[in-house]
Design an enzyme around this catalytic site. Structure first.
Site, mmCIF file in Angstrom:
data_model
loop_
_atom_site.group_PDB
_atom_site.id
_atom_site.type_symbol
_atom_site.label_atom_id
_atom_site.label_comp_id
_atom_site.label_asym_id
_atom_site.label_seq_id
_atom_site.Cartn_x
_atom_site.Cartn_y
_atom_site.Cartn_z
ATOM 1 C CG HIS A 185 -2.117 0.596 0.939
ATOM 2 N ND1 HIS A 185 -3.117 0.369 0.187
ATOM 3 C CD2 HIS A 185 -2.578 1.898 1.638
ATOM 4 C CE1 HIS A 185 -4.198 0.807 0.125
ATOM 5 N NE2 HIS A 185 -3.861 1.961 1.036
ATOM 6 N NE ARG A 292 -2.101 -3.365 -14.578
ATOM 7 C CZ ARG A 292 -1.152 -2.526 -14.895
ATOM 8 N NH1 ARG A 292 -0.866 -1.396 -14.659
ATOM 9 N NH2 ARG A 292 0.100 -3.421 -15.590
ATOM 10 N NE ARG A 328 -6.046 -5.515 -17.661
ATOM 11 C CZ ARG A 328 -4.870 -5.811 -17.127
ATOM 12 N NH1 ARG A 328 -3.834 -5.949 -17.947
ATOM 13 N NH2 ARG A 328 -4.559 -5.706 -15.841
ATOM 14 C CD GLU A 426 -2.055 -9.889 -21.193
ATOM 15 O OE1 GLU A 426 -1.299 -8.913 -20.392
ATOM 16 O OE2 GLU A 426 -3.239 -9.956 -20.722
ATOM 17 C CG ASN A 449 4.239 -5.860 -17.182
ATOM 18 O OD1 ASN A 449 5.230 -5.070 -17.953
ATOM 19 N ND2 ASN A 449 3.208 -5.266 -16.831
ATOM 20 C CG ASP A 450 0.957 -11.263 -18.174
ATOM 21 O OD1 ASP A 450 1.447 -11.805 -17.194
ATOM 22 O OD2 ASP A 450 0.126 -10.527 -17.697
ATOM 23 C CB CYS A 497 -0.617 -0.866 -21.920
ATOM 24 S SG CYS A 497 -1.356 -2.516 -21.812
HETATM 25 C C1 PEP Z 1 1.155 -6.820 -18.912
HETATM 26 O O1 PEP Z 1 1.119 -7.883 -18.738
HETATM 27 O O2 PEP Z 1 2.056 -6.068 -19.500
HETATM 28 C C2 PEP Z 1 -0.101 -5.678 -18.463
HETATM 29 C C3 PEP Z 1 0.044 -4.674 -18.983
HETATM 30 O O3 PEP Z 1 -0.995 -6.344 -17.731
HETATM 31 P P1 PEP Z 1 -0.822 -6.739 -16.246
HETATM 32 O O4 PEP Z 1 0.667 -6.152 -15.830
HETATM 33 O O5 PEP Z 1 -2.036 -5.837 -15.607
HETATM 34 O O6 PEP Z 1 -0.887 -8.112 -16.167
HETATM 35 MG MG MG Z 2 -0.890 -8.660 -18.302
#
Ligand code: PEP
Ligand code: MG
Length: 540
Positions: A185, A292, A328, A426, A449-450, A497
């Protein structure tokens, strides 16, 4: 001089007085000898705690958004939990004072929550501890409170949600905590407030640090207490450079994001709640590239209703004053669990039922969310995108469901705006068949990220794999190039993103690949615009 390290959660330099925040627990009083009197003391303290939380909740809802206020709501409910109350009563009957009974019960319940497998339930340990501390403090020495006479650096073991809500935020130059994580947090708050902060430090709270001169270096992840003159001068210089850089960035406020050779790119922001819109405007983002929306589903016990979701989206759309928002659909599953979804326990949750897969399996949940998104689209520019897509059939099915929902809303006479439908790229599968997927949708947004996690087979949650999670890996760069090419061949736009969008060493590469949009945290938009405006990339 004391020197220490920590995990930085936001860069920058802060120099100021140290303020140590200690939970205000006096030695607990013993029972007066009459359980009935102790029980009455508890009832009165409980009532005061409820009133305090009610006031805090209103304050939090206004200043930080309803999501933060919900955390306090959970705590209010805990004060009415029968097991919790029965435990306190039993201990009082057995000779404990009200304060001892609440402290003991809070510790026992917190330990039980911490031992659970479920991440949501584990997080409730902090809540039960927090509410118990509040009641005990009332029983011991009156109100819960903390003040800072002048701006300074706040040091704490960790900060619970209700503590962060009532901190004097206008006076806090930096947070330094012994516990916490990048997603705690305190860390989230530090990023939103844009102040340099460190978590997971070894700082010794038993030492007399209050009022001492302190420096937090959020670039290098370290702090100094009672710095020597040389260190102080060095850090003041570093701060001047950082402040000067921030001032230079202000020159880019309100400017178009365009290279000297005329290539335009949209710079959007990633947010998680309506309260973050304020930071989108402050950061001068041109829109929201990733809302998100799963955060509207977390930290609660029941599914949000269509009206609740609509109200959250309405606030975002109205707050953005004509800027686009890409919503999303819920990305529950993997690390983001909500118990009331009652998902089966999985061996490999990252490879399990998450994102759009849940929407395909639970059409009613999807329908409620899509109806609220469509209703919000009548109020301003809204796009919607689906996460965790791997196959063409998934997209076709989701589009078919959307079509039915729009048809049903039309029959009901509900107004819907022009909504773009896109997908997140992703998974490696989606990247590889991006030519086929591009035929189905209006845009792509790459979740690096994924995409990194799945392409390199590196769990994004596992800190011991640091070094293997290389987002500059040639496999990823090839996929990113291919995705942009396939999008443009089909005549649709594509953006990024994931975290990589904010990596300034990649900006030229993204421009060369022809990306149309980059979506980053609101505080990073101006530096990205500076980079774009100074780029020497020439796309033939
Ligand atoms: C990602 O996977 O890059 C993404 C933006 O989604 P999250 O980080 O919420 O999984
Ligand atoms: Mg993701």
């Amino acid at each position: 001089m004391i020197f220490g390290n920590g995990r930085p959660v936001f860069s920058g330099i802060a120099i100021g007085k140290a303020y140590v925040y200690k939970k205000q627990l006096a030695t607990l009083p013993v029972s007066c000898g009459d359980p009935a009197v102790e029980q009455q003391k508890f009832e009165a303290a409980k009532q005061t705690a409820l009133e305090q939380l009610q006031t805090l909740m209103q304050d939090a809802a206004e200043r930080l958004g309803e999501e933060q206020a919900m955390i306090l709501d959970v705590q209010m409910m805990m004060l009415d939990d029968l097991d919790y109350l029965e435990s306190i009563e039993a201990m009082i009957q057995n000779g404990a004072s009200a304060a001892q009974a609440v402290k003991e019960t809070g510790d026992t319940f917190a330990a039980a929550f911490s031992a659970m497998d479920d991440a949501y339930m584990q997080a409730r340990a902090t809540d039960v501890q927090d509410i118990s501390t509040r009641v005990v403090t009332i029983l011991c020495n009156g109100k819960v409170g903390f003040s800072m006479e002048e701006p300074g650096i706040l040091i704490a073991e960790d900060l619970t949600p209700s503590e962060t809500v009532q901190m004097p935020k206008d006076k806090i130059l930096a947070f330094v905590t012994r516990q916490g994580s990048s997603n705690s947090h305190t860390a989230i708050l530090a990023r939103i407030m844009g102040i340099p902060s460190l978590v997971k430090t070894q700082i010794n709270l038993e030492e007399d640090l209050d009022g001492k001169m302190m420096i937090v270096d959020g670039f290098d992840g370290c702090y100094y207490i009672d710095p020597d003159e040389e260190t102080l001068a060095k850090m003041q210089e570093k701060k001047r450079t950082a402040d000067e850089y921030q001032r230079q960035l202000e020159n880019y406020r309100g400017k178009e994001s365009v290279t000297p050779h005329g290539q335009k790119i949209k710079l959007y922001a990633n947010i998680g709640s309506p309260a973050d819109v304020e930071h989108v405007l402050k950061g001068d983002a041109e829109g929201v590239g990733l809302l998100r929306s799963e955060f509207l589903y977390l930290g609660r016990d029941t599914y949000p209703t269509e009206d609740e979701l609509f109200n959250a989206y309405r606030k975002v759309v109205e707050g953005l004053e004509g800027r686009r928002v890409v919503i999303r659909t819920l990305d529950i599953g993997a690390d983001k669990q909500a118990d009331y979804f009652e998902l089966d326990k999985e061996e490999n949750p990252a490879l399990g039922l998450r994102g759009a897969r849940i929407c395909l399996r639970r059409p009613e949940v999807f329908r409620t969310q899509m109806r609220s998104i469509y209703r919000a689209s009548a109020l301003g520019p809204v796009s919607v995108m689906f996460p965790m897509i791997a196959s063409v059939w998934e997209v076709r099915k989701l589009k078919e469901m959307c079509e039915q929902i729009r048809e049903e809303m039309k029959q009901e006479g509900i107004e819907i705006g022009e909504v773009e439908h896109g997908i997140m790229i992703e998974t490696p599968a989606a990247a590889v068949i991006s030519d086929l997927l591009a035929e189905e949708v209006d845009f792509f947004s790459v979740g690096t990220n994924d995409l990194t996690q799945y392409t390199l087979a590196v769990d994004r949650q596992n800190p011991s794999l640091d070094g293997f999670d290389d987002p500059h890996h040639p496999a990823l760069i090839r996929l990113l190039g291919m995705i942009a090419q396939n999008a443009h061949k089909a005549g649709i736009w594509c953006g990024i993103c994931g975290e990589l969008a904010a990596d300034l060493t990649m900006t030229d590469t993204f421009l060369e690949m022809g990306y149309d949009e980059l979506s980053v945290s609101p505080t990073r938009v101006l530096q990205l615009r500076k980079k774009v405006c100074e780029s020497e990339v020439i796309v033939k």
